[in-house]
Design an enzyme around this catalytic site. Sequence first.
Site, PDB file in Angstrom:
ATOM      1  N   GLN A 102     -31.050  20.517 -67.769  1.00 19.75           N
ATOM      2  CA  GLN A 102     -30.029  19.804 -68.534  1.00 19.75           C
ATOM      3  C   GLN A 102     -30.619  18.732 -69.445  1.00 19.75           C
ATOM      4  OE1 GLN A 102     -26.858  20.745 -68.528  1.00 19.75           O
ATOM      5  NE2 GLN A 102     -27.036  22.219 -66.855  1.00 19.75           N
TER       6      GLN A 102
ATOM      7  N   ASN B 221     -26.777  18.626 -63.191  1.00 21.02           N
ATOM      8  CA  ASN B 221     -25.940  19.591 -63.900  1.00 21.02           C
ATOM      9  C   ASN B 221     -24.452  19.394 -63.666  1.00 21.02           C
ATOM     10  OD1 ASN B 221     -26.963  20.531 -61.246  1.00 21.02           O
ATOM     11  ND2 ASN B 221     -25.529  22.205 -61.548  1.00 21.02           N
TER      12      ASN B 221
ATOM     13  N   CYS C 146     -22.644  27.535 -61.024  1.00 24.61           N
ATOM     14  CA  CYS C 146     -23.460  28.341 -60.101  1.00 24.61           C
ATOM     15  C   CYS C 146     -22.787  28.505 -58.757  1.00 24.61           C
ATOM     16  CB  CYS C 146     -24.835  27.711 -59.917  1.00 24.61           C
ATOM     17  SG  CYS C 146     -25.745  27.573 -61.466  1.00 24.61           S
TER      18      CYS C 146
ATOM     19  N   HIS D 196     -30.994  29.150 -72.215  1.00 20.17           N
ATOM     20  CA  HIS D 196     -29.575  29.246 -72.584  1.00 20.17           C
ATOM     21  C   HIS D 196     -28.821  27.938 -72.424  1.00 20.17           C
ATOM     22  CE1 HIS D 196     -27.303  29.573 -68.643  1.00 20.17           C
ATOM     23  NE2 HIS D 196     -28.528  29.811 -68.193  1.00 20.17           N
TER      24      HIS D 196
ATOM     25  N   THR E 112     -43.433  42.695 -68.058  1.00 27.34           N
ATOM     26  CA  THR E 112     -43.561  42.733 -69.508  1.00 27.34           C
ATOM     27  C   THR E 112     -42.743  41.616 -70.137  1.00 27.34           C
ATOM     28  OG1 THR E 112     -43.862  45.126 -69.460  1.00 27.34           O
ATOM     29  CG2 THR E 112     -43.229  44.144 -71.569  1.00 27.34           C
TER      30      THR E 112
ATOM     31  N   SER F 258     -34.614  26.218 -68.938  1.00 27.10           N
ATOM     32  CA  SER F 258     -33.943  27.479 -69.219  1.00 27.10           C
ATOM     33  C   SER F 258     -33.445  27.487 -70.658  1.00 27.10           C
ATOM     34  CB  SER F 258     -32.762  27.666 -68.264  1.00 27.10           C
ATOM     35  OG  SER F 258     -32.143  28.914 -68.442  1.00 27.10           O
TER      36      SER F 258
ATOM     37  N   ALA G 143     -34.748  29.332 -65.138  1.00 25.84           N
ATOM     38  CA  ALA G 143     -35.188  28.181 -64.359  1.00 25.84           C
ATOM     39  C   ALA G 143     -35.248  28.485 -62.873  1.00 25.84           C
ATOM     40  CB  ALA G 143     -34.260  26.998 -64.614  1.00 25.84           C
ATOM     41  N   THR G 144     -34.382  29.352 -62.376  1.00 29.07           N
ATOM     42  CA  THR G 144     -34.409  29.689 -60.951  1.00 29.07           C
ATOM     43  C   THR G 144     -35.754  30.283 -60.563  1.00 29.07           C
ATOM     44  OG1 THR G 144     -32.018  29.987 -60.760  1.00 29.07           O
ATOM     45  CG2 THR G 144     -33.386  31.138 -59.156  1.00 29.07           C
TER      46      THR G 144
END
Length: 360
Positions: free
Chosen positions: A168, A140, A304, A186, A222, A184, A72-73
Site C-alpha cells: 500500500q 491495507n 482478502c 495492481h 517463465t 504488488s 506480494a503474497t
Amino acid sequence: MIYLDYQATTPLAPEARDAMMQHLDGPDGTGFGNPHSPHRMGRQAAAAVELGRDRVAALFPPGGQVIFTSGATEALNLAIRGTGGKGKVAFSRIEHSAVGDTARDAGAHKILEVDKDGLCDPAQDLAKQTRLVAVMQVNNEIGVIQPTTEWHRRAKAANALFLTDAVQAYGKVPLTQADMIAVSAHKLHGPKGIGALWVRDGVELTEVQTGGGQEAQLRSGTLSPALIAGFGAAAQIAEERMVADAEHAEQLWTLARDIFDGWELNGSGTARWHGNLNIRKDGLDVARLMSDCRTIMFSAGSACASGSGRTSHVLKAIGLTDKQAKSSIRLGWGRYTSMDDLETAARAILAAAKEQELWG
C-alpha cells in the site's frame, strides 16, 4: 458505477496497458517471445524484462535487487521461508495474512501488539532468537503508517532481518529502509499477476520452489514480459506523479472527512495514508448499506477476507468489538477518482445510512 476500493485493486493505467500490448504480440507480431530463449525474439523479450526491472527498482532504496514474483503474497512467502532457520519470526498483529499465516506455518513466531490507533511500538521486546521482524509500512485496512524506520533499527539491534509489506506504500510514499520489501503491481495501476521482492545486497535467500530458477536461482517459472512491462510503466508513472497523486488524495481526504463528519475514524488520524478512510457508525448494517449503494464500489473490510464471515483481525486488534467492526466501511481513492465522484458516492452512502436510522 463509482469505484472507491483502491486498497483492493486500482484501475490499470493507460501507460501500463500500452506497454503490455507491445509484448503480447507487438506491432509486427513478434512481441510474444520467451525471455529465456537465446534467439532474437527471446533477447528482445529479455530486454523488456530488464527495462521493467529498472523502472520497478527505481522506487526502492539503493543497494538491492528486484526479484519478480506472481504478486506480494509469493514475495512475502519467499522472504519468510527463504530466510528460514533457527529463530522466531516476529510480526505485527495487523499484518496481512500473507505474512501472519506464512510465519505461523514456518515455525516459531511472536506477535507484536498494536495500540488503539493501530501503531506498533518498536519498544516492544524481541526474543533473543528472533531471526526476522515483519511490520508493514501502510496497513491495507485502516491506512495507518507504521514506524518502520524505527523497527528497522530495532531489528538490526537484535541481529534480525527486517521485512516490510509495502504493497500500500509503493508508488505513493518513499519506501522505508529494510532488508526485504514486498510489493504488488495492481495496487499502483499496474496489472494483476505480477509483484516483486526487493532484497538488500548481502541478504541471502534459499529457493522455496524448485524448477528452472529463472529469477536469480530463487524463483522458478517463465517470466511474462507483458506483465513486467506493465508493472514497469506503472512504476515509472507513479514515480513521476507521486507528489501530484498525494496532493489529489489529500484533497479527497479533506472532502470525505467533511462529508462524514460525526462518523468514527478507525485508526490513527495523523500517521495515515490519506487515500484510505476506514470509518464506522454504530448500529450500521453494512451488508444492507452495500446492497442499497450497489453502484458504489467500496469495502466492508479487507478484500482478502471478504466472504469469510470473520470479523476483521485488524479492527479487533485496535480494540473494536465485533459489533463495531461490522459497522465499519472502508473507502479508498486515488489518481482517477474525481471530487465529483467522491462527493456523489459519499452523499449516497450518507442517505442510505440515514434511511436505516429512520426505518430501522
